[in-house]
Design an enzyme around this catalytic site. Sequence first.
Site, PDB file in Angstrom:
ATOM      1  N   SER A 102      56.652  22.915  20.272  1.00 22.17           N
ATOM      2  CA  SER A 102      57.212  22.007  21.275  1.00 22.17           C
ATOM      3  C   SER A 102      56.345  22.017  22.525  1.00 22.17           C
ATOM      4  CB  SER A 102      58.649  22.415  21.631  1.00 22.17           C
ATOM      5  OG  SER A 102      58.720  23.776  21.965  1.00 22.17           O
ATOM      6  N   LYS A 118      56.606  31.238  12.489  1.00 13.61           N
ATOM      7  CA  LYS A 118      57.627  30.299  12.020  1.00 13.61           C
ATOM      8  C   LYS A 118      56.929  29.090  11.419  1.00 13.61           C
ATOM      9  CE  LYS A 118      60.268  27.790  15.002  1.00 13.61           C
ATOM     10  NZ  LYS A 118      59.868  26.412  14.654  1.00 13.61           N
ATOM     11  N   GLU A 174      67.893  23.228  12.631  1.00 12.14           N
ATOM     12  CA  GLU A 174      67.750  22.223  13.694  1.00 12.14           C
ATOM     13  C   GLU A 174      68.516  20.947  13.354  1.00 12.14           C
ATOM     14  OE1 GLU A 174      63.946  21.654  15.498  1.00 12.14           O
ATOM     15  OE2 GLU A 174      64.599  19.855  16.557  1.00 12.14           O
TER      16      GLU A 174
HETATM   17  O1  KIV Z   1      58.790  24.214  18.674  1.00 10.71           O
HETATM   18  C1  KIV Z   1      59.912  24.590  19.021  1.00 10.71           C
HETATM   19  O2  KIV Z   1      60.205  24.790  20.208  1.00 10.71           O
HETATM   20  C2  KIV Z   1      60.907  24.809  17.990  1.00 10.71           C
HETATM   21  C3  KIV Z   1      62.332  24.900  18.425  1.00 10.71           C
HETATM   22  C4  KIV Z   1      62.840  23.536  18.730  1.00 10.71           C
HETATM   23  C5  KIV Z   1      63.165  25.596  17.428  1.00 10.71           C
HETATM   24  O3  KIV Z   1      60.585  24.853  16.848  1.00 10.71           O
END
Ligand code: KIV
Length: 255
Positions: A46, A112, A181
Amino acid sequence: MTALQKAESIRVRKGGRRIAALTAYDYPSARLLDESGVDVLLVGDSLGMVVLGFPDTTQVTLDHMLHHVAAVARAQPQALIVGDLPIHTYDTPEQALETARRLVASGAEAVKLEGGLRQAEKVRAITEAGIPVMGHIGMLPQRVIEEGGYRKKGKTPEQAQAIREGAQALIDAGAFALVLESIIPQTARLLTNCLSVPTIGIGCGHGICDGEVAVITDLLGSYPWFVPPFARTGADVAGITREAVVRYISQVRGD
Ligand code: KIV
């Protein structure tokens, strides 16, 4: 604590004290968030939107991620540092492992990646190398262009079942937690009840999952140009900043 021990300390929170996760992209916010007691610092892609000014996360590169993960890691937080694998850096299990290793070399303690069933072999390759993996299911921001927008997921029993199968495949491959999400609350609750690892929700309703994650600029009100409808806003940093700058300009100019 080692990275594996930190990830395990999150995994064992399943059904217990809820996990509070926030995104962090730089050294000062990592320090402030950690000193405030957050459990997980997610260096999310993000950052492409709220730090780098791209329209979505699809232009984020590994170099961007390495730069910001390193800044967060310099804060030496107690919280677990999770780094996102950006789009097209995990197209194969081999590439996924190489990318994860580079994020770890920059200071990430876990990584992640987005997607269910089709990512299971990539998750396995990374976890078998001793790197903890957090999954991310439901709305996948890296697919926003293909999907034509940010839409709610898990609305039908069939969709819910597909998400559940994907989630289970990630867990079987070794994921220690899953971000959910924009999954409708009813489905997010069902997943939380049946999955064996913590679910960390965003846009799934409050008090539904084993924890929640928020984008720090939404919480602080420091990126006012796009705030998702589900955001929990706790401050108006944009307003405070504008006031301070207007005051400064006036003082400098003697107006
Ligand atoms: O990139 C991010 O901030 C995320 C969150 C929205 C979980 O993956």
